[in-house]
Motif scaffolding. Structure first.
Motif, short mmCIF file in Angstrom:
data_model
loop_
_atom_site.label_atom_id
_atom_site.label_comp_id
_atom_site.label_asym_id
_atom_site.label_seq_id
_atom_site.Cartn_x
_atom_site.Cartn_y
_atom_site.Cartn_z
N TYR A 65 0.84 -1.19 0.00
CA TYR A 65 0.00 0.00 0.00
C TYR A 65 0.88 1.26 0.00
O TYR A 65 2.04 1.22 0.45
CB TYR A 65 -0.89 0.04 1.25
N PRO A 66 0.35 2.37 -0.46
CA PRO A 66 1.13 3.63 -0.44
C PRO A 66 1.50 4.05 0.98
O PRO A 66 0.81 3.74 1.94
CB PRO A 66 0.16 4.64 -1.07
N GLY A 67 2.64 4.73 1.11
CA GLY A 67 3.01 5.36 2.37
C GLY A 67 3.85 4.53 3.30
O GLY A 67 4.05 4.92 4.46
N ARG A 68 4.41 3.41 2.84
CA ARG A 68 5.22 2.55 3.73
C ARG A 68 6.27 1.80 2.91
O ARG A 68 6.20 1.71 1.71
CB ARG A 68 4.33 1.57 4.48
N GLU A 69 7.25 1.29 3.64
CA GLU A 69 8.33 0.49 3.06
C GLU A 69 8.92 1.20 1.83
O GLU A 69 9.27 2.37 1.90
CB GLU A 69 7.84 -0.92 2.75
N GLY A 70 9.02 0.51 0.72
CA GLY A 70 9.61 1.10 -0.48
C GLY A 70 8.78 2.22 -1.09
O GLY A 70 9.24 2.90 -2.00
N ALA A 112 -4.03 5.99 8.85
CA ALA A 112 -4.26 6.33 7.44
C ALA A 112 -5.07 5.24 6.74
O ALA A 112 -5.99 5.54 5.95
CB ALA A 112 -2.92 6.53 6.73
N ASP A 113 -4.75 3.99 7.03
CA ASP A 113 -5.50 2.89 6.41
C ASP A 113 -6.93 2.82 6.94
O ASP A 113 -7.87 2.52 6.19
CB ASP A 113 -4.78 1.57 6.66
N LEU A 114 -7.09 3.07 8.24
CA LEU A 114 -8.44 3.11 8.79
C LEU A 114 -9.27 4.20 8.12
O LEU A 114 -10.46 4.00 7.82
CB LEU A 114 -8.39 3.36 10.30
N HIS A 115 -8.65 5.36 7.91
CA HIS A 115 -9.35 6.46 7.25
C HIS A 115 -9.79 6.05 5.84
O HIS A 115 -10.93 6.33 5.43
CB HIS A 115 -8.45 7.69 7.19
N ALA A 116 -8.90 5.40 5.11
CA ALA A 116 -9.25 4.96 3.76
C ALA A 116 -10.37 3.93 3.81
O ALA A 116 -11.33 3.99 3.02
CB ALA A 116 -8.03 4.39 3.05
N ALA A 174 -3.16 6.67 0.59
CA ALA A 174 -4.38 6.77 -0.21
C ALA A 174 -5.37 7.70 0.48
O ALA A 174 -5.63 7.57 1.67
CB ALA A 174 -5.00 5.39 -0.39
N ALA A 175 -5.90 8.65 -0.28
CA ALA A 175 -6.80 9.65 0.31
C ALA A 175 -8.13 9.05 0.74
O ALA A 175 -8.76 9.53 1.68
CB ALA A 175 -7.04 10.78 -0.70
N ASP A 176 -8.56 8.00 0.04
CA ASP A 176 -9.84 7.37 0.37
C ASP A 176 -9.85 5.96 -0.21
O ASP A 176 -8.87 5.50 -0.80
CB ASP A 176 -11.02 8.20 -0.16
N TRP A 177 -10.96 5.28 -0.02
CA TRP A 177 -11.06 3.89 -0.47
C TRP A 177 -10.88 3.76 -1.97
O TRP A 177 -10.17 2.87 -2.46
CB TRP A 177 -12.41 3.31 -0.05
#
Length: 252
Positions: free
Chosen positions: A49-54, A172-176, A61-64
């Motif tokens: 997912y965006p925002g982690r590791e590589g 962030a993932d909960l928000h998405a 992600a701004a939303d689902w």
């Protein structure tokens, strides 16, 4: 290759791919050992997912829909190579289900099998939004939840900076995921296997997921909680029936 995809043990001669989607707040690290538990003709590919590791510099992600759009690009890359199975754990199970719905509706090539692990049925989306954890919870509440289910290692818990990063990614993932909506009547034709822990705090996953399968369905209960037992988690692909034809009888 896109930095959204990781191949822990490249197998260019493989005839099938197991593509895995992580849990809320997770990356690819927990899934990498699975490469050793796969048959030799199967390659493990992990979506990050965006925002982690590589992809640390890529915005969350701004939303689902943004998350699904990003994941769909990764799935298309994998689907262009060879037949694939799609496995998602926890939030990843809902991502995998929604992706399969979109793929079956014409967005690309659907997986040969969909495996939903450690997740309530998407039909319960409204109830899940009112249950812990939520994006409105405090940092301490989120840390407590992640620690309780075994999502955080002792190394992360011992370092304030790592704890803060873990909470940021989780929130962030909960928000998405707050933006997910199950549309009544939606099912998948792709064969569906549900895996869940005997001690997990879920509402009868086998019964909840069964109406979403328009095709073959199978449900298997495994030892342990949300992440099963360490031994089961380390070799979870061995529970994926489609990877082992001799065990592929319907248990739905």
């Amino acid at each position: 290759m896109s930095r959204s995809l990781l191949r822990p043990l490249p197998r260019p001669g493989a005839t099938r791919t197991l593509l895995c989607l992580s849990f809320c707040g997770g990356g690819t690290a927990s899934f990498r050992p699975w490469a050793e538990a796969l048959p030799p003709d199967v390659e493990l590919v992990l979506y990050c997912y965006p925002g982690r590791e590589g992809r640390y510099t890529v915005p969350f992600a701004a939303d689902w829909n943004a998350l699904l759009t990003d994941a769909l690009d990764a799935v298309r890359t994998v689907a262009a190579e060879r037949p694939y199975l799609l496995l998602g754990h926890s939030m990843g199970a809902w991502v995998a289900f929604d992706l399969t719905c979109r793929l079956e509706a014409g967005a690309g090539t659907p997986p040969r099998t969909l495996i939903a692990s450690g997740a309530d049925s998407p039909v319960r989306w409204a109830e899940k939004r009112r249950e812990t954890p939520t994006s409105a919870d405090t940092d301490e509440e989120l840390l407590t939840w992640m620690s309780t289910v075994g999502q955080l290692s002792d190394a992360v818990l011992a370092e304030p900076e790592l704890r803060a990063m873990a909470v940021e990614v989780f929130r962030a993932d909960l928000h998405a995921s707050d933006g997910y909506r199950y549309r009544e009547g939606i099912t998948v034709r792709t064969p569906l296997q549900v895996l869940y822990g005997a001690d997990d705090d879920l509402e009868d996953p086998a019964t909840g997921w069964r109406p979403l399968a328009a095709g073959e369905f199978r449900a298997d209960v495994l030892p342990g909680g949300h992440f099963y037992t360490p031994e089961v988690w380390a070799r979870l692909p061995e529970a994926v029936a489609a990877l082992h034809p001799a065990a592929a009888g319907n248990r739905g």
